[in-house]
Design a protein around this motif. Structure first.
Motif, short mmCIF file in Angstrom:
data_model
loop_
_atom_site.label_atom_id
_atom_site.label_comp_id
_atom_site.label_asym_id
_atom_site.label_seq_id
_atom_site.Cartn_x
_atom_site.Cartn_y
_atom_site.Cartn_z
N ASP A 375 38.41 48.27 42.07
CA ASP A 375 39.07 46.98 42.26
C ASP A 375 39.02 46.62 43.75
O ASP A 375 39.63 47.31 44.58
N PRO A 376 38.31 45.54 44.11
CA PRO A 376 38.11 45.23 45.53
C PRO A 376 39.41 45.09 46.31
O PRO A 376 39.53 45.65 47.40
N GLU A 377 40.34 44.38 45.76
CA GLU A 377 41.60 44.15 46.47
C GLU A 377 42.28 45.48 46.82
O GLU A 377 42.68 45.72 47.96
N THR A 378 42.37 46.37 45.83
CA THR A 378 43.04 47.67 46.04
C THR A 378 42.35 48.46 47.14
O THR A 378 42.99 49.03 48.02
N GLU A 395 40.58 38.56 52.82
CA GLU A 395 40.33 37.39 51.97
C GLU A 395 39.54 37.81 50.75
O GLU A 395 38.32 37.99 50.83
N VAL A 396 40.27 38.01 49.64
CA VAL A 396 39.56 38.36 48.41
C VAL A 396 39.51 37.10 47.54
O VAL A 396 40.55 36.56 47.18
N ALA A 397 38.31 36.62 47.25
CA ALA A 397 38.18 35.38 46.49
C ALA A 397 38.78 35.54 45.10
O ALA A 397 38.73 36.63 44.53
N ALA A 398 39.32 34.42 44.61
CA ALA A 398 39.90 34.48 43.27
C ALA A 398 38.83 34.87 42.27
O ALA A 398 37.65 34.51 42.44
N GLU A 399 39.22 35.58 41.29
CA GLU A 399 38.32 36.02 40.20
C GLU A 399 37.15 36.86 40.69
O GLU A 399 36.06 36.79 40.15
N VAL A 429 39.71 40.88 62.96
CA VAL A 429 38.74 41.43 62.02
C VAL A 429 39.07 40.86 60.64
O VAL A 429 40.23 40.88 60.24
N THR A 430 38.06 40.39 59.96
CA THR A 430 38.31 39.83 58.63
C THR A 430 37.53 40.63 57.59
O THR A 430 36.34 40.88 57.78
N VAL A 431 38.25 40.99 56.51
CA VAL A 431 37.57 41.68 55.41
C VAL A 431 37.59 40.74 54.21
O VAL A 431 38.63 40.21 53.86
N ARG A 432 36.40 40.55 53.63
CA ARG A 432 36.32 39.62 52.49
C ARG A 432 35.69 40.33 51.30
O ARG A 432 34.93 41.29 51.47
N ALA A 433 35.98 39.79 50.11
CA ALA A 433 35.27 40.24 48.91
C ALA A 433 35.05 39.03 48.02
O ALA A 433 35.91 38.16 47.94
N ARG A 434 33.88 38.98 47.38
CA ARG A 434 33.62 37.87 46.44
C ARG A 434 32.45 38.26 45.54
O ARG A 434 31.73 39.24 45.83
N ALA A 435 32.30 37.47 44.52
CA ALA A 435 31.20 37.73 43.58
C ALA A 435 29.94 37.05 44.08
O ALA A 435 30.00 35.94 44.61
N VAL A 436 28.83 37.73 44.01
CA VAL A 436 27.53 37.10 44.27
C VAL A 436 26.58 37.52 43.16
O VAL A 436 26.53 38.70 42.81
#
Ligand code: ADP
Length: 514
Positions: A375-378, A395-399, A429-436
Motif C-alpha cells: 500500500d503506497p500510502e502506508t 502527496e498520494v493521488a486518490a485511487e 522534499v516531496t514524496v508522491r505516488a500515483r497510478a501510471v
C-alpha cells in the motif's frame, strides 16, 4: 669406351639431374648412371648436406648392391685411400686396391672390414661445388682386378662435374623452399597474432615497428598503418616514458610483466601489463589492458576506506557519549542529549551494517523477496517517519492502486531516496505516488543541487559517489542507490532520475500493480 657413349652418358646424367629437384634423388641418379656406364659392380656417392641449423653431415647413396651391405660399416674416413678424394686432389684409380701401397695402414681393420664388398678395382672422383669446395665423392668398385681404365677416370670426373652442379642446384632449390616455408609460417603467425587478445608488437633492432596486431590497435587506439615502419618512440606517444620500465627478458625464461600507464591520444591513460622478449632481430612486446582492473582495485580500496570511516564515526560517537555518561554526574538535559546521540548513531550504525549486508545478499543472489500487496500510502508514511517532521510533504493521488512487491523492501527504497534528498538537498522534499499505465509510480523530489546528465546513470552503480572523498562533508557509502536499483529490478520494476543541475532532482520508481 666410345666417345658417343661417354657424351650420351653425360647427357643422360644431365637430363636426369635437370628433371629432379630433390637432392637425394639427384645423387641417386648420378650414382646409378655412373655405376652403370663405368661397368662397376658397385658405386657410392658420399656427399655433405647442411641442415637447417647450419650443421654439416654426410649422406650417401649406393648403387649395385643393397644398402644393407653398407649399413654396418662406418663412413669412409680420412685414410690414405680416401683422403685425396675428400681433399679434392684429383681422381684415385687402383687396379688392385689390396696390393696398393696406400691400402691397409689404418686401425681398426687394416684394410677392409670383414663382410665388406670384395673390392679389388677402385676408382674415386671428387665432387666440387661451383665455388671449388669439395662437397662429396664418387666411389666405384669391382671384384675383378684392373677393371677401370684412364678413360673411366675421365668419365668419372665428367660425371662428378655434373654431380657438383646438381648438388648446387638442389641446395638452391632447398634453400628457396625453406625460405618460402619460413615466409609462409611467418605469414600464418602474423594471421594468428591478429586473433590474440593480447597486444603484440615487434620492434626491430633499430627501434622500427615491424608488427602491430589488432589487439595492439584497440588497446592503444593506434592503427597499424600509422605505426608500422616508424620508430616506436615517435609513433606511440608516451612510449619513451614507459619504455625503460618494461621488463625485457630473453627467450630462455619467463619474464614477469610490469603494470605501467601509457598516455594514449585516443583513450587517455591506459594501464598495461607489459613485458618484452629480446631476440636477435629485435624485441617483441606483449601487453594487455588492465585499466578496468586497476580502476576496480582503486575503487575497492576507496570503498574499504569509506566503509571503515563510515563505521568508525558512529562507533566513536557512541563510545564518547557512553564515557561521558559514566564519568560524572551530569545534569539530566545533558544526559538526554547524549542518550539521543547514542540512539541516532546506533540506528545509523545498524542501517549501515544493514546496507552492507543487503549488498552482499544482492551480489550473491541470496535475497528472497516477497510478492505481496504494497500500500503506497502506508509505505511512504513509514519512510517519512525516519526523517524529521516538517521536511517532507506527501502527496498520494486518490485511487492510487496497491503495488506488487515486498513491502519492507519498498519501504527501504523510499526511505533511501528520502534520506538522500534530505542529505544532499535538504527541505523541501516531496514524496508522491500515483497510478501510471499498468504500474504504480513513486517519486521523491527535491530542489537541491541536481545531478549532471553524465552522472545520472552512474550514481546507481555500486559504491559510486559524486564526491567520493567526502569533501562536501556529506557522508555515505555509495551503496544506497545501488541497493534501490537492485531491489526495484528484482520486483520487476524500473527506476531512474530526472534532474537538472542547480534545480533539483526527482528520483522515481515504478512497480507493477498488485
Ligand atoms: P551515498 O549517499 O551513500 O553516497 P547513494 O548510492 O545513495 O550513496 O548515492 C550515490 C550518489 O548520488 C551520492 O553520493 C550523491 O553524490 C548522489 N545523490 C544521491 N541522491 C542525490 C540527490 N537527491 N541530490 C543530489 N545528489 C544525489
Amino acid at each position: 669406351m666410345q666417345e658417343t657413349t661417354l657424351s650420351e652418358t653425360l647427357y643422360r646424367v644431365a637430363v636426369a639431374v635437370a628433371e629432379r629437384d630433390d637432392l637425394h634423388d639427384i645423387v641417386q641418379v648420378v650414382t646409378d648412371e655412373s655405376t652403370a656406364v663405368l661397368g662397376a659392380e658397385f658405386g657410392a656417392f658420399f656427399y655433405n648436406v647442411i641442415d637447417r641449423d647450419g650443421e654439416s653431415y654426410s649422406l650417401y647413396t649406393i648403387s649395385g648392391v643393397p644398402r644393407s651391405r653398407f649399413e654396418k660399416f662406418p663412413m669412409p674416413r680420412n685414410t690414405d685411400v680416401f683422403r685425396p678424394t675428400f681433399e679434392g686432389s684429383g681422381p684415385v684409380r687402383m687396379d688392385d686396391v689390396t696390393t696398393d701401397p696406400r691400402f691397409g695402414h689404418n686401425e681398426p681393420y687394416y684394410g677392409m672390414p670383414a663382410g665388406h664388398l670384395p673390392v679389388r678395382s677402385y676408382l674415386a672422383a671428387s665432387v666440387f661445388s661451383p665455388k671449388g669446395d669439395v662437397v662429396g665423392g664418387l666411389f666405384f668398385g669391382h671384384a675383378q682386378v684392373g677393371v677401370f681404365t684412364e678413360e673411366h677416370e675421365r668419365i668419372a670426373e665428367g660425371i662428378a662435374v655434373h654431380a657438383g652442379l646438381a648438388i648446387q642446384k638442389a641446395r638452391l632449390l632447398e634453400a628457396e623452399r625453406s625460405a618460402r616455408a619460413e615466409a609462409e609460417a611467418r605469414a600464418d603467425a602474423a594471421i594468428a597474432l591478429e586473433f590474440v587478445e593480447d597486444g603484440v608488437v615487434m620492434v626491430d633492432q633499430h627501434g622500427i615497428v615491424r608488427l602491430w596486431n589488432r589487439a595492439a590497435e584497440s588497446i592503444t587506439g593506434l592503427r597499424s598503418q600509422n605505426v608500422l615502419g616508424r620508430a616506436i618512440g615517435a609513433a606511440v606517444a608516451g612510449w619513451e616514458r614507459v619504455a625503460l620500465a618494461i621488463p625485457v627478458g630473453d627467450d630462455t625464461g619467463s619474464t614477469t610483466p610490469a603494470t605501467l600507464p601509457l598516455d594514449t591520444l585516443r583513450r587517455g591513460e591506459v594501464w598495461l601489463s607489459i613485458y618484452g622478449i629480446a631476440f636477435a632481430g629485435g624485441t617483441v612486446y606483449a601487453f594487455r589492458d588492465v585499466t578496468g582492473q586497476r580502476q576496480l582495485e582503486s575503487l575497492r580500496s576507496d570503498v574499504i576506506a569509506t566503509v571503515s570511516h563510515e563505521l568508525r564515526t558512529p562507533i566513536a560517537a557512541v563510545y564518547g557519549a557512553v564515557q561521558t555518561l559514566r564519568g560524572r554526574t551530569l545534569d539530566p538535559s545533558m544526559a538526554d542529549v547524549l542518550l539521543d546521540m547514542i540512539d541516532t548513531e546506533s540506528v545509523r550504525l545498524a542501517s549501515l551494517v544493514e546496507e552492507i549486508l543487503l549488498t552482499s545478499q544482492i551480489d550473491s543472489e541470496r535475497l528472497q523477496l516477497e510478492r505481496a500487496r504494497v500500500d503506497p500510502e502506508t509505505v511512504i508514511r513509514a519512510a517519512a517517519s525516519t526523517v524529521g517532521d516538517g521536511t517532507l510533504s506527501v502527496e498520494v493521488a486518490a485511487e492510487t492502486p496497491p503495488a506488487c512487491g515486498d513491502p519492507e523492501k519498498v519501504r527501504q527504497v523510499v526511505t533511501n531516496l528520502v534520506e538522500n534528498a534530505v542529505k544532499y538537498a535538504g527541505a523541501p522534499v516531496t514524496v508522491r505516488a500515483r497510478a501510471v499505465r499498468d504500474a504504480v509510480r513513486f517519486e521523491v523530489s527535491d530542489t537541491g543541487p541536481g545531478i549532471a546528465r553524465s552522472e545520472q546513470q552512474r550514481i546507481f552503480e555500486k559504491f559510486y559517489r559524486l564526491d567520493p572523498h567526502m569533501r562536501e562533508g556529506v557522508r555515505g557509502t555509495g551503496l544506497g542507490l545501488y541497493i534501490c536499483r537492485e531491489l526495484v529490478h528484482r520486483m520487476q520494476g524500473r527506476i531512474g532520475v530526472e534532474s537538472t543541475e542547480g534545480r533539483g532532482s526527482t528520483f522515481w520508481f515504478e512497480l507493477p500493480r498488485y
